[in-house]
Design a protein around this motif. Structure first.
Motif, short mmCIF file in Angstrom:
data_model
loop_
_atom_site.label_atom_id
_atom_site.label_comp_id
_atom_site.label_asym_id
_atom_site.label_seq_id
_atom_site.Cartn_x
_atom_site.Cartn_y
_atom_site.Cartn_z
N ILE A 203 0.85 -1.18 0.00
CA ILE A 203 0.00 0.00 0.00
C ILE A 203 0.90 1.25 0.00
CG2 ILE A 203 -1.74 1.21 1.39
CD1 ILE A 203 -2.18 -1.72 2.65
N PRO A 204 0.63 2.30 -0.77
CA PRO A 204 -0.57 2.53 -1.59
C PRO A 204 -0.44 2.11 -3.05
CG PRO A 204 0.70 4.53 -1.49
CD PRO A 204 1.46 3.52 -0.68
N SER A 205 0.73 1.55 -3.45
CA SER A 205 0.91 1.25 -4.87
C SER A 205 0.08 0.07 -5.32
CB SER A 205 2.39 0.99 -5.16
OG SER A 205 2.87 -0.12 -4.43
N ASN A 206 -0.26 -0.83 -4.40
CA ASN A 206 -1.05 -2.00 -4.78
C ASN A 206 -1.93 -2.43 -3.62
OD1 ASN A 206 -1.92 -4.43 -6.13
ND2 ASN A 206 -0.50 -5.51 -4.79
N LYS A 207 -3.21 -2.63 -3.91
CA LYS A 207 -4.16 -3.06 -2.88
C LYS A 207 -4.91 -4.32 -3.30
CE LYS A 207 -4.88 0.96 -3.60
NZ LYS A 207 -4.20 2.08 -4.33
N LEU A 208 -4.43 -5.01 -4.31
CA LEU A 208 -5.19 -6.12 -4.89
C LEU A 208 -5.04 -7.39 -4.06
CD1 LEU A 208 -4.33 -5.50 -8.64
CD2 LEU A 208 -6.47 -4.96 -7.45
N PRO A 209 -6.05 -8.26 -4.11
CA PRO A 209 -5.96 -9.53 -3.39
C PRO A 209 -5.00 -10.48 -4.09
CG PRO A 209 -7.98 -9.43 -4.67
CD PRO A 209 -7.34 -8.07 -4.78
N ALA A 210 -4.65 -11.55 -3.39
CA ALA A 210 -3.75 -12.57 -3.95
C ALA A 210 -4.40 -13.21 -5.18
CB ALA A 210 -3.44 -13.62 -2.91
N GLN A 211 -3.58 -13.48 -6.19
CA GLN A 211 -4.10 -14.13 -7.41
C GLN A 211 -4.25 -15.63 -7.22
OE1 GLN A 211 -1.06 -12.29 -10.07
NE2 GLN A 211 -2.82 -11.61 -11.28
N ASP A 212 -3.32 -16.26 -6.52
CA ASP A 212 -3.36 -17.70 -6.26
C ASP A 212 -3.22 -17.88 -4.75
OD1 ASP A 212 -2.64 -20.42 -5.81
OD2 ASP A 212 -1.97 -20.59 -7.90
N ILE A 213 -4.32 -18.20 -4.08
CA ILE A 213 -4.34 -18.24 -2.63
C ILE A 213 -3.43 -19.32 -2.07
CG2 ILE A 213 -6.27 -19.81 -2.24
CD1 ILE A 213 -5.75 -16.41 -0.53
N ASP A 214 -3.28 -20.44 -2.80
CA ASP A 214 -2.40 -21.51 -2.32
C ASP A 214 -0.94 -21.09 -2.36
OD1 ASP A 214 -4.54 -23.24 -1.82
OD2 ASP A 214 -4.55 -23.97 -3.90
N VAL A 215 -0.53 -20.48 -3.47
CA VAL A 215 0.85 -19.99 -3.56
C VAL A 215 1.08 -18.90 -2.52
CG1 VAL A 215 2.50 -18.80 -5.05
CG2 VAL A 215 1.05 -20.61 -5.99
N TYR A 216 0.10 -18.03 -2.35
CA TYR A 216 0.22 -16.97 -1.35
C TYR A 216 0.49 -17.57 0.04
CZ TYR A 216 -1.06 -12.94 1.53
OH TYR A 216 -1.06 -11.93 2.46
N GLY A 217 -0.26 -18.58 0.39
CA GLY A 217 -0.07 -19.21 1.69
C GLY A 217 1.30 -19.84 1.84
N ARG A 218 1.82 -20.43 0.79
CA ARG A 218 3.15 -21.05 0.85
C ARG A 218 4.24 -19.99 1.00
NH1 ARG A 218 3.91 -24.06 -4.37
NH2 ARG A 218 5.95 -24.54 -3.46
N VAL A 219 4.04 -18.84 0.36
CA VAL A 219 5.01 -17.75 0.51
C VAL A 219 4.98 -17.22 1.94
CG1 VAL A 219 5.53 -15.40 -0.20
CG2 VAL A 219 5.01 -17.12 -1.93
N VAL A 220 3.78 -17.01 2.47
CA VAL A 220 3.67 -16.56 3.86
C VAL A 220 4.37 -17.55 4.79
CG1 VAL A 220 2.07 -16.15 5.76
CG2 VAL A 220 1.54 -15.25 3.49
N GLU A 221 4.18 -18.83 4.54
CA GLU A 221 4.82 -19.85 5.38
C GLU A 221 6.34 -19.70 5.38
OE1 GLU A 221 5.45 -24.72 5.50
OE2 GLU A 221 3.79 -23.87 4.33
N HIS A 222 6.93 -19.47 4.23
CA HIS A 222 8.39 -19.34 4.17
C HIS A 222 8.86 -18.04 4.86
CE1 HIS A 222 8.03 -22.61 1.27
NE2 HIS A 222 9.34 -22.79 1.38
N ILE A 223 8.09 -16.99 4.74
CA ILE A 223 8.44 -15.75 5.43
C ILE A 223 8.42 -15.96 6.95
CG2 ILE A 223 7.64 -13.39 5.92
CD1 ILE A 223 6.69 -13.33 2.96
N VAL A 224 7.39 -16.65 7.42
CA VAL A 224 7.30 -16.93 8.86
C VAL A 224 8.42 -17.86 9.29
CG1 VAL A 224 5.84 -17.90 10.68
CG2 VAL A 224 4.82 -16.49 8.89
N ARG A 225 8.76 -18.84 8.48
CA ARG A 225 9.89 -19.74 8.83
C ARG A 225 11.19 -18.94 8.93
NH1 ARG A 225 8.48 -24.80 9.24
NH2 ARG A 225 6.74 -25.63 8.01
N HIS A 226 11.35 -17.96 8.05
CA HIS A 226 12.56 -17.14 8.09
C HIS A 226 12.64 -16.37 9.41
CE1 HIS A 226 15.76 -14.52 6.54
NE2 HIS A 226 15.07 -13.49 7.03
N TYR A 227 11.52 -15.74 9.79
CA TYR A 227 11.55 -14.85 10.96
C TYR A 227 11.30 -15.56 12.29
CZ TYR A 227 12.17 -10.99 7.83
OH TYR A 227 12.70 -10.14 6.89
N SER A 228 10.80 -16.78 12.24
CA SER A 228 10.54 -17.50 13.49
C SER A 228 11.43 -18.71 13.70
CB SER A 228 9.08 -17.94 13.56
OG SER A 228 8.23 -16.83 13.69
#
Length: 483
Positions: A116-141
């Motif tokens: 935000i503010p350059s992009n406010k769109l929802p995820a295009q592929d919810i499954d891929v989005y979830g896998r990316v979030v998982e890797h980000i959390v694995r990195h930081y946790s």
């Protein structure tokens, strides 16, 4: 206009050092910790945060955005890249800021939201989005791909999805699906991690998609919601007790929907947020200190002052008026208010009487052999005291050439907001454990003036009295240290 004349008596503030309780853990901030290679213009805020005893920092204003479209500054820049490859991620600047926060003695609340503010769109592929979030959390946790030394334990999803077309450009159902994928991703990493959202912008709008609608979806799908986050600024009221009203309304809402164990998180708070709103730094600092005191007697579980940095923003390209410090990054009444309140609202809380709900606020704490008393004399401006036609505030937000008009419901106007006009106070500290002893007394103001240390005598009964001149929009920290 405040009620003041020469006959206004001194306010008597009684501090009972023999009656202790716990402070609520509300000393979080939002802001950018300091410079990194890509953003050398950001000043180092960590010395101020250490002085203020900041305990947790919200990451949303960092470059740590997970954009839903290709973006070279996003945590995952290219959505065609392999999700499992560490080289597909862009962690460097965010890692530096996480390490800066932990080095300052605080933890991070990591916010997952788009660029935000350059992009406010929802995820295009919810499954891929979830896998990316998982890797980000694995990195930081868990340290995946060279993550930071101290694991992050708190994850927030979303940032003001109800803020008109400015923060989320999809349908509510798409936001809900992204929250579901976010929760599943975090739980795959570690079910004990704390999750919540959605950083509601307009928390008093009833029957709203991101309020009742969001809670219904979470309940129906048995999703975790460890905390419900919202924000509040007082452009439309200038009333520091808005937070008591708004939090009580939200607590009742959560309880009605069965979320009795869900914490209430105030993820942004400050005096003014609309760019066209303005006030002197002294007025803002007095509001900050008074609000920090009043927040202690709300049902809010966690709070983040926004923003505890210079206001320079890597996403919006302007200097946010909610920042602290002067234009050349020196201290001002706002940064000093942050520091003085943080120093006071630590240790053990002492009982205080004599303040009011019109801006003259007082809190006291004891930390080993130091007793601290914080006094704020916030005086609401005349614009806040004029009778409203309705409990509604409308405003415009400039985004480039656009002017987006928005509105929100306000708490009922309080006639008690008008200042009683006190210009002096007697601080009466009782039941000190240093009966008959000499203590050093230091008075520090948000103007930068420091008076002391000076010697003073505690009575044989354990009492001491001190007098303060209280100009409008003034804040004082009085420290008593046993010798």
């Amino acid at each position: 206009m405040s009620r003041t004349d020469e006959s206004t008596p001194a306010r008597v503030l009684v501090i009972d050092a023999g009656e202790e309780s716990a402070f609520r853990p509300l000393n979080g901030v939002g802001g950018i910790p300091g410079p990194v290679a890509a953003y050398p213009q950001f000043p180092d805020m960590t010395p101020l945060w250490r002085e203020a005893g900041v305990t947790v920092v919200r990451s949303f204003d960092w470059v740590s955005r997970l954009d839903t479209r290709n973006n070279p500054t996003s945590l995952f820049p290219d959505w065609d890249a392999p999700v499992d490859d560490p080289a597909s991620y862009n962690f460097a600047a965010t890692d530096e800021w996480v390490e800066a926060v932990t080095a300052a003695g605080a933890e991070v609340m990591f916010t997952v939201a788009s660029s935000i503010p350059s992009n406010k769109l929802p995820a295009q592929d919810i499954d891929v989005y979830g896998r990316v979030v998982e890797h980000i959390v694995r990195h930081y946790s868990q340290g995946w791909a060279g993550g930071p030394s101290q694991p992050i334990r708190i994850y927030e999803f979303g940032d003001q999805p109800d803020f008109g077309p400015l923060h989320f450009g999809g349908r509510p159902e798409e936001f809900y699906a992204m929250y579901q994928a976010f929760c599943a991703a975090v739980r795959r990493v570690d079910p004990s991690l704390t999750v919540g959202g959605p950083a509601l912008a307009f928390p008093l709008e009833m029957d709203a998609p991101y309020r009742e609608g969001f809670l219904a979806f979470v309940r129906e799908n048995d999703l975790p919601l460890d905390f419900f986050s919202f924000l509040w600024f007082t452009d439309g009221s200038r009333d520091p007790l808005d937070y008591r009203y708004v939090s009580a309304e939200l607590r009742a809402l959560l309880d009605r929907h069965g979320f009795t164990d869900t914490d209430l998180t105030l993820c942004y708070w400050n005096y003014l947020a609309v760019p066209s709103s303005s006030a002197p730094a002294a007025e803002k600092g007095a509001f900050q200190a008074a609000t920090a005191i009043y927040l202690q007697d709300t049902v809010i579980d966690h709070a983040f002052f926004f923003r505890a940095d210079s206001g320079r923003d890597p996403h919006y390209g302007f200097v946010d008026p909610g920042g602290v410090g002067t234009a050349d990054d020196g201290p001002d009444e706002r940064s000093r208010a942050l520091a003085l309140a943080g120093r006071t609202l630590a240790g053990r809380r002492l009982a205080v009487t004599g303040g009011d709900e019109s801006g003259l606020a007082c809190a006291a704490g004891r930390d080993d052999d130091v007793v601290r008393v914080l006094v704020a004399n916030y005086v609401a401006p005349d614009v806040a005291l004029a009778e409203r036609a309705e409990d509604r505030f409308t405003f415009r937000i400039p985004i480039g050439a656009e002017r987006i008009e928005l509105g929100l419901t306000l708490p009922p106007q309080r006639p008690e907001l008008e200042s009683a006009g006190s210009t002096s106070a007697r601080i009466d500290v009782r039941n000190l454990p240093w009966a008959g002893r000499t203590v050093s007394v230091t008075r520090t103001s948000t103007t930068g003036n420091v008076d002391g240390p000076r010697d003073a005598q505690v009575s044989e009964a354990g009492d001491i009295q001190l007098d303060l001149d209280l100009a409008p929009q003034s804040v004082f920290l009085v420290e008593l240290q046993a010798r």
